[in-house]
Structures are given as C-alpha cells and as structure tokens.
Motif scaffolding. Structure first.
Motif, PDB file in Angstrom:
ATOM      1  N   SER A 151       8.271  57.837 -22.462  1.00 51.01           N
ATOM      2  CA  SER A 151       7.262  57.424 -23.451  1.00 51.01           C
ATOM      3  C   SER A 151       7.973  57.080 -24.757  1.00 51.01           C
ATOM      4  CB  SER A 151       6.242  58.548 -23.673  1.00 51.01           C
ATOM      5  OG  SER A 151       6.881  59.727 -24.122  1.00 51.01           O
ATOM      6  N   ASN A 152       7.321  56.266 -25.570  1.00 49.22           N
ATOM      7  CA  ASN A 152       7.974  55.756 -26.788  1.00 49.22           C
ATOM      8  C   ASN A 152       9.354  55.186 -26.433  1.00 49.22           C
ATOM      9  OD1 ASN A 152       5.833  56.676 -28.479  1.00 49.22           O
ATOM     10  ND2 ASN A 152       6.706  58.742 -28.399  1.00 49.22           N
ATOM     11  N   SER A 153       9.350  54.340 -25.428  1.00 53.92           N
ATOM     12  CA  SER A 153      10.588  53.866 -24.819  1.00 53.92           C
ATOM     13  C   SER A 153      11.226  52.715 -25.575  1.00 53.92           C
ATOM     14  CB  SER A 153      10.320  53.422 -23.375  1.00 53.92           C
ATOM     15  OG  SER A 153       9.589  54.396 -22.677  1.00 53.92           O
ATOM     16  N   SER A 154      12.485  52.470 -25.243  1.00 58.39           N
ATOM     17  CA  SER A 154      13.207  51.307 -25.772  1.00 58.39           C
ATOM     18  C   SER A 154      12.692  50.043 -25.085  1.00 58.39           C
ATOM     19  CB  SER A 154      14.702  51.462 -25.498  1.00 58.39           C
ATOM     20  OG  SER A 154      14.951  51.456 -24.104  1.00 58.39           O
ATOM     21  N   SER A 155      13.067  48.893 -25.611  1.00 61.06           N
ATOM     22  CA  SER A 155      12.637  47.622 -25.029  1.00 61.06           C
ATOM     23  C   SER A 155      13.172  47.465 -23.606  1.00 61.06           C
ATOM     24  CB  SER A 155      13.100  46.448 -25.898  1.00 61.06           C
ATOM     25  OG  SER A 155      14.503  46.481 -26.071  1.00 61.06           O
ATOM     26  N   TYR A 156      14.374  47.979 -23.369  1.00 66.02           N
ATOM     27  CA  TYR A 156      14.967  47.900 -22.026  1.00 66.02           C
ATOM     28  C   TYR A 156      14.124  48.674 -21.012  1.00 66.02           C
ATOM     29  CZ  TYR A 156      18.052  49.248 -18.178  1.00 66.02           C
ATOM     30  OH  TYR A 156      18.580  49.498 -16.931  1.00 66.02           O
ATOM     31  N   ILE A 157      13.725  49.902 -21.370  1.00 70.77           N
ATOM     32  CA  ILE A 157      12.909  50.717 -20.463  1.00 70.77           C
ATOM     33  C   ILE A 157      11.514  50.115 -20.317  1.00 70.77           C
ATOM     34  CG2 ILE A 157      11.810  52.973 -20.152  1.00 70.77           C
ATOM     35  CD1 ILE A 157      14.777  52.909 -19.436  1.00 70.77           C
ATOM     36  N   ASN A 158      10.979  49.551 -21.381  1.00 68.90           N
ATOM     37  CA  ASN A 158       9.666  48.911 -21.287  1.00 68.90           C
ATOM     38  C   ASN A 158       9.678  47.742 -20.306  1.00 68.90           C
ATOM     39  OD1 ASN A 158       8.237  50.603 -23.023  1.00 68.90           O
ATOM     40  ND2 ASN A 158       8.791  49.429 -24.844  1.00 68.90           N
ATOM     41  N   ARG A 159      10.778  47.001 -20.283  1.00 67.64           N
ATOM     42  CA  ARG A 159      10.902  45.905 -19.315  1.00 67.64           C
ATOM     43  C   ARG A 159      10.970  46.451 -17.896  1.00 67.64           C
ATOM     44  NH1 ARG A 159      14.463  43.862 -23.281  1.00 67.64           N
ATOM     45  NH2 ARG A 159      16.291  44.549 -22.086  1.00 67.64           N
ATOM     46  N   ARG A 160      11.711  47.543 -17.731  1.00 70.22           N
ATOM     47  CA  ARG A 160      11.782  48.179 -16.411  1.00 70.22           C
ATOM     48  C   ARG A 160      10.419  48.728 -15.981  1.00 70.22           C
ATOM     49  NH1 ARG A 160      15.861  49.747 -13.496  1.00 70.22           N
ATOM     50  NH2 ARG A 160      14.947  51.793 -13.038  1.00 70.22           N
ATOM     51  N   LYS A 161       9.704  49.309 -16.920  1.00 67.82           N
ATOM     52  CA  LYS A 161       8.353  49.815 -16.631  1.00 67.82           C
ATOM     53  C   LYS A 161       7.460  48.702 -16.093  1.00 67.82           C
ATOM     54  CE  LYS A 161       7.847  53.345 -20.246  1.00 67.82           C
ATOM     55  NZ  LYS A 161       6.982  53.718 -21.390  1.00 67.82           N
ATOM     56  N   ALA A 162       7.469  47.588 -16.791  1.00 74.98           N
ATOM     57  CA  ALA A 162       6.612  46.465 -16.403  1.00 74.98           C
ATOM     58  C   ALA A 162       6.962  45.960 -15.004  1.00 74.98           C
ATOM     59  CB  ALA A 162       6.744  45.340 -17.425  1.00 74.98           C
ATOM     60  N   LYS A 163       8.259  45.866 -14.728  1.00 79.00           N
ATOM     61  CA  LYS A 163       8.697  45.386 -13.408  1.00 79.00           C
ATOM     62  C   LYS A 163       8.294  46.359 -12.309  1.00 79.00           C
ATOM     63  CE  LYS A 163      12.815  44.083 -10.798  1.00 79.00           C
ATOM     64  NZ  LYS A 163      14.284  44.014 -10.782  1.00 79.00           N
ATOM     65  N   ILE A 164       8.544  47.652 -12.525  1.00 78.24           N
ATOM     66  CA  ILE A 164       8.205  48.663 -11.521  1.00 78.24           C
ATOM     67  C   ILE A 164       6.699  48.743 -11.326  1.00 78.24           C
ATOM     68  CG2 ILE A 164       8.262  51.144 -10.992  1.00 78.24           C
ATOM     69  CD1 ILE A 164      10.949  51.219 -12.562  1.00 78.24           C
ATOM     70  N   SER A 165       5.959  48.643 -12.412  1.00 77.43           N
ATOM     71  CA  SER A 165       4.502  48.692 -12.340  1.00 77.43           C
ATOM     72  C   SER A 165       3.955  47.571 -11.456  1.00 77.43           C
ATOM     73  CB  SER A 165       3.907  48.592 -13.756  1.00 77.43           C
ATOM     74  OG  SER A 165       2.511  48.724 -13.714  1.00 77.43           O
ATOM     75  N   ARG A 166       4.563  46.385 -11.547  1.00 75.71           N
ATOM     76  CA  ARG A 166       4.136  45.266 -10.698  1.00 75.71           C
ATOM     77  C   ARG A 166       4.506  45.522  -9.241  1.00 75.71           C
ATOM     78  NH1 ARG A 166       6.397  42.285 -14.998  1.00 75.71           N
ATOM     79  NH2 ARG A 166       8.266  41.877 -13.746  1.00 75.71           N
ATOM     80  N   GLU A 167       5.683  46.075  -9.010  1.00 79.07           N
ATOM     81  CA  GLU A 167       6.175  46.271  -7.646  1.00 79.07           C
ATOM     82  C   GLU A 167       5.436  47.386  -6.912  1.00 79.07           C
ATOM     83  OE1 GLU A 167      10.348  46.873  -8.139  1.00 79.07           O
ATOM     84  OE2 GLU A 167      10.770  44.728  -8.382  1.00 79.07           O
ATOM     85  N   ILE A 168       4.828  48.304  -7.654  1.00 78.37           N
ATOM     86  CA  ILE A 168       4.057  49.397  -7.034  1.00 78.37           C
ATOM     87  C   ILE A 168       2.994  48.847  -6.092  1.00 78.37           C
ATOM     88  CG2 ILE A 168       2.313  51.165  -7.529  1.00 78.37           C
ATOM     89  CD1 ILE A 168       4.010  52.009  -9.929  1.00 78.37           C
ATOM     90  N   SER A 169       2.406  47.723  -6.466  1.00 75.66           N
ATOM     91  CA  SER A 169       1.329  47.126  -5.669  1.00 75.66           C
ATOM     92  C   SER A 169       1.769  46.772  -4.266  1.00 75.66           C
ATOM     93  CB  SER A 169       0.794  45.874  -6.369  1.00 75.66           C
ATOM     94  OG  SER A 169       0.381  46.150  -7.687  1.00 75.66           O
ATOM     95  N   TYR A 170       3.059  46.514  -4.088  1.00 75.02           N
ATOM     96  CA  TYR A 170       3.562  46.056  -2.792  1.00 75.02           C
ATOM     97  C   TYR A 170       4.080  47.183  -1.904  1.00 75.02           C
ATOM     98  CZ  TYR A 170       3.394  41.678  -5.379  1.00 75.02           C
ATOM     99  OH  TYR A 170       2.971  40.615  -6.139  1.00 75.02           O
ATOM    100  N   VAL A 171       4.105  48.415  -2.446  1.00 73.94           N
ATOM    101  CA  VAL A 171       4.612  49.549  -1.667  1.00 73.94           C
ATOM    102  C   VAL A 171       3.466  50.154  -0.854  1.00 73.94           C
ATOM    103  CG1 VAL A 171       5.664  51.840  -1.762  1.00 73.94           C
ATOM    104  CG2 VAL A 171       6.382  50.062  -3.385  1.00 73.94           C
ATOM    105  N   LYS A 172       3.674  50.227   0.450  1.00 75.64           N
ATOM    106  CA  LYS A 172       2.682  50.817   1.347  1.00 75.64           C
ATOM    107  C   LYS A 172       3.228  52.149   1.868  1.00 75.64           C
ATOM    108  CE  LYS A 172       0.277  47.062   0.953  1.00 75.64           C
ATOM    109  NZ  LYS A 172      -0.925  47.042   0.090  1.00 75.64           N
TER     110      LYS A 172
END
Length: 242
Positions: free
Chosen positions: A218-239
């Motif tokens: 939380s209160n993350s750096s821009s690098y971690i925020n980018r990783r968050k966004a990418k992982i958040s999108r990829e969660i949808s594809y994990v079964k």
C-alpha cells in the motif's frame, strides 16, 4: 596315557575396512534422512507449519540490528484466504502452477538463457519450489541447497498436492518486514482479514513478493503500482482447479 589336547579355534571375523565403514555410515545417514523427511512432510500435510527457517533468520537479523524481533504469523485455512490472492500469486509468481509437476522447465530454460546473456535473472522457481525452500531449507545459493530443494519439491508434490502446497505457501512466505502469511499481510497492509482482500489489494501483496522488505503493498511506488495493475488484469485469466 597321553591326553589328547584339542584346540578350539574361532572362525575369524571379517573386519570392515575404513572405506566400508564410511560407506555404511553415509548409507545409513541417507536412509534415515529419507525416512525422517518423508514422515515430516507427511505430518505437515495435516498440521499447520508453525515456524520456518527464514523466520528464525530474520529474527536474528533484527536482533543484530538492534530492532525488535517481530514475527507476525497467523495461520488460516485456505478457505479463509481470498481467491483473489490465490490467483494473484499464480499470475505473478508461477503461471503454470496448476499444470506442472513441481518444476517449470520452460521458465528455468528462459532464466538460464537470460543469465547467459548477462541480463538480470528473474528466476525460474515455481511456487512448489519456493514452498519447499521456505519450509524446510535455508536461504542462499548452493548446489547442495538446490538439490535438497528439488528433493522436497518432489515430496510435497506427491504427498501434499497443489491445494495444500498453495495453503502452506500463502501461510508461510514473507510478505513484509517481519510479516509472514496472507492473514498477517492483509492486516499489516490493509487492516482487514485475508478472506476480504479485493483483486487490487491481492495484486498489491503479490506485486511485492520478489522483495517484500523493500517494497510496500500500500502507498506503493510507481513501479509497484504498474505491477499491481498488470497482476490485477491477469487474475481474470487464472482458473483455480485444485
């Protein structure tokens, strides 16, 4: 009359050579190690893992640095860990977790090729390998540790299965400085239970796993925020199919 004297000779016992004694010692050591490790892994299939070598090492590091020896660790069953977090760590750490048998040889080959080219090595360790290392072994790089890691990875894949491996992984890994496991991490970073983590919050925890003491979920750096966004999108594809 002369008395007949019969001498009773014992059949000579064959003494073991030094080499034979050494071979026997290492054979017994190997045998007992396999027996004990098998029963420890079998036991931990049913009972929570109370402590890991990493927790002890970090406590000693804190003590040497003059800090409080903090170890926040609350074991919860996998049913009380958000599906978002289960999917997030798969998306972030091991996309083929549910498909491989403990080792992702494709990822290992890519990691090796990157290393040969002088690139920064991401690593090809699976969630199963990370779990084996965290629960049974010490940190660091050596052929002995990697060999033992492979041995324990095979054992937990055979005895525990994927669901138990994920349960132990999410309850044991480091998710902050002195913070271990999903429940402690959820409370530390978001002031809530692990069962209530949203997709973005789960992605935040997964995003810092490569260096959980360096980054913030939380209160993350821009690098971690980018990783968050990418992982958040990829969660949808994990079964999840344990």
């Amino acid at each position: 009359m002369a008395k007949k004297i019969t001498s009773s000779k014992k059949s000579p016992t064959k003494k073991r050579t030094t080499g034979q004694k050494i071979v026997r010692f290492f054979w017994l050591l190997f045998l007992w190690f396999n027996i004990i490790s098998f029963f420890v892994v079998l036991l931990l299939k049913f009972v929570p893992v109370p402590f890991t070598p990493l927790m002890g090492m970090r406590a000693l590091e804190h003590n040497e640095e003059g800090k409080d020896m903090v170890c926040s660790h609350d074991w919860v069953p996998i049913e009380e860990i958000s599906l978002n977090l289960q999917k997030a760590v798969i998306a972030s750490e091991d996309g083929r977790f549910l498909e491989h048998s403990g080792f992702d040889f494709e990822a290992m080959q890519k990691a090796f090729q990157n290393n040969q080219k002088g690139k920064r090595l991401k690593g090809g360790s699976t969630i199963s390998q990370q779990t084996a290392k965290n629960v049974f072994l010490w940190q660091g790089r050596s052929y002995v540790r990697k060999g033992l890691e492979a041995y324990y990875t095979v054992l937990i894949e055979l005895i525990w299965g994927k669901k138990r491996i994920m349960e132990v992984y999410l309850n044991s890994i480091e998710m902050g400085d002195g913070v271990y496991g999903a429940e402690a991490a959820a409370k530390h970073w978001y002031r809530k239970d692990a069962s209530s983590l949203t997709r973005y919050e789960a992605a935040g925890i997964a995003a810092i796993l490569p260096s959980p003491r360096r980054y913030k979920a939380s209160n993350s750096s821009s690098y971690i925020n980018r990783r968050k966004a990418k992982i958040s999108r990829e969660i949808s594809y994990v079964k999840l199919k344990y």
